[in-house]
Motif scaffolding. Structure first.
Motif, short mmCIF file in Angstrom:
data_model
loop_
_atom_site.label_atom_id
_atom_site.label_comp_id
_atom_site.label_asym_id
_atom_site.label_seq_id
_atom_site.Cartn_x
_atom_site.Cartn_y
_atom_site.Cartn_z
N GLU B 140 0.83 -1.21 0.00
CA GLU B 140 0.00 0.00 0.00
C GLU B 140 0.86 1.26 0.00
O GLU B 140 0.62 2.20 -0.74
CB GLU B 140 -0.88 0.02 1.25
N GLU B 178 -7.63 -5.62 -4.94
CA GLU B 178 -8.19 -4.70 -3.94
C GLU B 178 -7.35 -3.43 -3.86
O GLU B 178 -7.88 -2.32 -3.86
CB GLU B 178 -8.23 -5.39 -2.57
N LEU B 181 -7.79 -1.11 -6.87
CA LEU B 181 -9.02 -0.30 -6.85
C LEU B 181 -8.92 0.83 -5.84
O LEU B 181 -9.32 1.96 -6.11
CB LEU B 181 -10.23 -1.18 -6.53
N VAL B 182 -8.36 0.51 -4.68
CA VAL B 182 -8.28 1.52 -3.63
C VAL B 182 -7.31 2.64 -4.02
O VAL B 182 -7.58 3.82 -3.81
CB VAL B 182 -7.85 0.86 -2.29
N HIS B 183 -6.18 2.25 -4.61
CA HIS B 183 -5.14 3.26 -4.90
C HIS B 183 -5.13 3.70 -6.36
O HIS B 183 -4.19 4.37 -6.80
CB HIS B 183 -3.77 2.73 -4.49
N LYS B 184 -6.14 3.30 -7.11
CA LYS B 184 -6.29 3.70 -8.51
C LYS B 184 -5.03 3.42 -9.32
O LYS B 184 -4.48 4.30 -9.99
CB LYS B 184 -6.67 5.19 -8.60
N TYR B 249 -10.31 0.61 -11.86
CA TYR B 249 -10.74 1.61 -10.87
C TYR B 249 -11.64 2.67 -11.50
O TYR B 249 -12.34 3.40 -10.81
CB TYR B 249 -9.53 2.26 -10.20
N PRO B 254 -13.63 2.22 -4.95
CA PRO B 254 -12.91 1.45 -3.91
C PRO B 254 -13.82 0.55 -3.07
O PRO B 254 -13.38 -0.48 -2.57
CB PRO B 254 -12.26 2.53 -3.05
#
Lengths: 354, 324
Positions: B140, B178, B181-184, B249, B254
């Protein structure tokens, strides 16, 4: 509800009204003044903190508590602002007397900074037990007394990053929720710290007292009894062959800064506090111009035991066995956001500046 | 590395490989003040690793690559190749390839299996050259910093594949989707052809592996025949294919991470694309070593022996020729 609210405002006004001042603004500032009790005030961190708070305009009275006679360096302080108490926080009676004493009540102590912790490494089982009593039971007794007192609104405990469980697959930055080291075979030196930290954590949701736990990385400075200080003071440093972990070192000034912020900010909870300098252990050894020898891991303990037996080092390998292999860096985002903490100073060694 | 050693490394590289050095100088790291980033990456160590890797890349595996323009030049990105070959040489070759071929070179941060952190030298070498141990938090952190991260969704199950299972993808882990998607972060499906034959893996010494904390301990015929010399990989011809990036994304917020069904569906899309790239690559390649073995195989067939274990396509072609 409305009545209750009014009451709260009135009592706050009454509290601020105690501090006399020509304008309302001044009264508010005076009302925010912290009166601080520091345990372990004769230690390096304690004495530096007492000095910093003495010159802090937002701090009123300071009571310093430690075992033994008042050291000469506190004689420079005005007794109306700084008072020294010789007592053993492990003894219930001493603690009770302290909280009932006129000095304590008169000073209106509202903040307690708990620094009393025995850092010396001990080998005998009896000594280990007595150290455990002071470090763990002493912390418990003091915290309970603070909660009972009703006047103490904040309790600050100085913990350290040794409480975290070190594993090869740990994330590079450990946040405040990272696993603590509950291993049963862990050295009592670490166990005491984990236990004391847990005692404070267990009371975090207390409504009467805001509890703040500050977990510091390795403190470097003159006369500081930290593991890394002892490591770099040794004439020869041994490290695990094939490993060169990143470590973070924190300057004493940043330690004091963090405690002062914790005193003044309206916060509670656990905060990681790290310094400005992060590099592999060998880089710091190079800056310190110390001799570093890499040994296969099984030889590190006997080599350290030999150095200790010869009186050449105060460093204790068993406590840091994993730390010499795997990086442990603290995630300080919470402290930056809530305390406004930013490390300002770089560490310096006797033989070089980082 | 000491300051003087760093200067020496730079001077030597500048003298021996000026072009490579120029490219490597363009790499940027998030220096904490002592020449290391928070994960322990040191530019000079990475430079040395690159030069060593480039020799192997050029002379031993004779790597060819296609579609490197599909890798974004900036921002967070995930490279998701198939994983194989007992040792993660495929990771090294991709790392060298992106630095050598991209318009603006970028440092590749490879997510390494947890067990690598346990071993002396491996641990340090991994961190200094840009590897990170596979904790999700590390992953992350890198994406937040806008780094290019290489993750093998098959995990160590990929490198531990038997020879008979080559080019058959194992189950993909879903963590990378995952985080994408969260961090594009776009996902670049990637296929590596050639790595699966570098160590023909016969069987796994499981009890020894368990005792040594390894996920597996493969024994190859070459190891059985030549001992430590058998650790040298076969000089197979590597070809790397970078597919067009997926920007999931853009269509999935997200919050989608809470829906495992969608996540597994998206992961399957990536897996299928990697498998397509592999299949296309296998169809195009001339042979495991970069040239056709057909004359030798035909010869062996004529004297009555069985054709050596190779690709199924090769065998089919032999049969077709025999039929004709």
């Amino acid at each position: 509800m409305a009545k209750k609210k009014e009451g709260a405002v009135k009592s706050r006004k009454a509290a601020t009204g105690r501090m006399e001042g020509p304008s309302g603004k001044k009264r508010r500032v005076a009302g925010r003044k912290k009166n601080v009790l520091i345990t372990g005030v004769t230690g390096t961190v304690g004495s530096r903190l007492a000095e910093a708070l003495y010159y802090d305009k937002n701090v009123g009275v300071i009571i310093g508590v430690a075992l033994g006679a008042k050291p000469y360096y506190f004689n420079q302080f005005d007794t109306s602002r700084f008072r020294y108490k010789n007592l053993n926080i492990l003894k219930q009676r001493d603690l009770t007397n302290l909280f009932l004493a006129g000095d304590f009540k008169e000073a209106r102590i509202n903040t307690v900074v708990h620094l009393a912790f025995l850092n010396r490494i001990v080998s005998g089982s009896r000594e280990k037990k007595s150290f455990n009593m002071l470090n763990v039971e002493g912390t418990r007794n003091l915290l309970e007394k603070c909660i009972e007192s009703g006047s103490v609104k904040k309790f600050i405990f100085k913990s350290s990053d040794v409480v975290y469980k070190i594993r090869p697959h740990n994330p590079i930055y450990l946040d405040e929720n990272a696993d603590l080291n509950f291993d049963t075979d862990v050295d009592p030196w670490i166990k005491d710290r984990v236990d004391a930290d847990m005692i404070c954590q267990s009371k975090l949701d207390n409504r009467k007292v805001n509890i703040v736990i500050l977990r510091f990385s390795n403190i470097i400075g003159r006369m500081v009894s930290s593991q890394m200080n002892a490591f770099f003071d040794s004439p020869v440093n041994f490290r695990a062959l094939g490993f060169n972990p990143l470590i973070n070192l924190i300057h004493m000034e940043d330690v004091i800064q963090a405690i002062q912020l914790a005193i003044h900010k309206n916060v509670k909870g656990v905060f990681n506090i790290a310094g400005a300098d992060t590099a592999p252990i060998s880089t710091f050894a190079e800056i310190n111009r110390s001799r570093m020898v890499s040994l296969p891991e099984p030889l590190l303990k006997p080599a350290n035991t030999l150095l200790r037996a010869l009186g050449l080092t105060r460093y204790y390998y068993s406590v840091d066995a994993d730390r010499l292999k795997y990086s442990v860096l603290l995630d300080t985002r919470k402290a930056q956001k809530m305390l406004g903490f930013r490390p300002r100073s770089h560490v310096y060694f006797e033989r070089g500046v980082a | 590395m000491k300051q003087k050693a760093r200067q020496r490394v730079r001077a030597i590289l500048k003298m021996l490989a000026p072009e490579d050095y120029e490219r490597l100088e363009e790499l940027k790291i998030n220096d904490l003040g002592f020449g290391y980033d928070p994960f322990g990456l040191e530019l000079e160590s990475a430079m040395l690793a690159y030069i060593a890797g480039k020799i192997v890349y050029k002379s031993w595996f004779r790597v060819e690559s296609h579609g490197v323009e599909n890798v974004p030049l900036a921002g967070p990105v995930l490279i998701t190749p198939n994983h194989s070959g007992v040792l993660p040489i495929d990771a090294m070759m991709i790392g060298v390839d992106v630095v050598a071929k991209m318009e603006r070179p970028r440092a590749m941060r490879a997510v390494v299996d947890n067990f690598a952190g346990l071993f002396p030298f491996v641990n340090t070498a991994c961190y200094r050259c840009g590897g990170i141990i596979g904790a999700r938090r590390n992953f992350e952190e890198l994406l937040k910093q806008g780094e290019m991260v290489m993750v093998f969704p098959e995990g160590h199950k990929g490198t531990g594949k038997k020879f008979s299972d080559r080019y058959r993808l194992r189950r993909f882990n879903v963590g990378f989707m995952e985080l994408s998607l969260v961090h594009k972060a776009p996902i670049v499906p990637t296929a590596v052809i050639g790595a699966e034959e570098q160590y023909p893996y016969m069987f796994d010494l499981k009890p020894v592996a368990r005792a040594l904390n390894f996920p597996y301990l493969p024994i190859t015929p070459l190891m059985a025949l030549f001992g430590p010399l058998g650790m040298i990989p076969l000089p197979t011809k590597y070809t790397i294919y970078y597919g067009e990036p997926f920007h999931f994304y853009r269509d999935y917020p997200p919050d989608t991470v809470k829906d495992p069904e969608i996540i597994y569906g998206l992961v399957d899309t990536v897996k299928r694309r990697v498998q397509e790239l592999i299949d296309a690559g296998l169809r195009e390649r001339k042979g495991v070593f970069g040239f056709s073995l057909l004359p030798f195989k035909a010869l062996l067939g004529r004297v009555g022996g069985e054709a050596p274990a190779g690709e199924e396509e090769d065998r089919k072609q032999i049969q077709e020729r025999a039929g004709a």
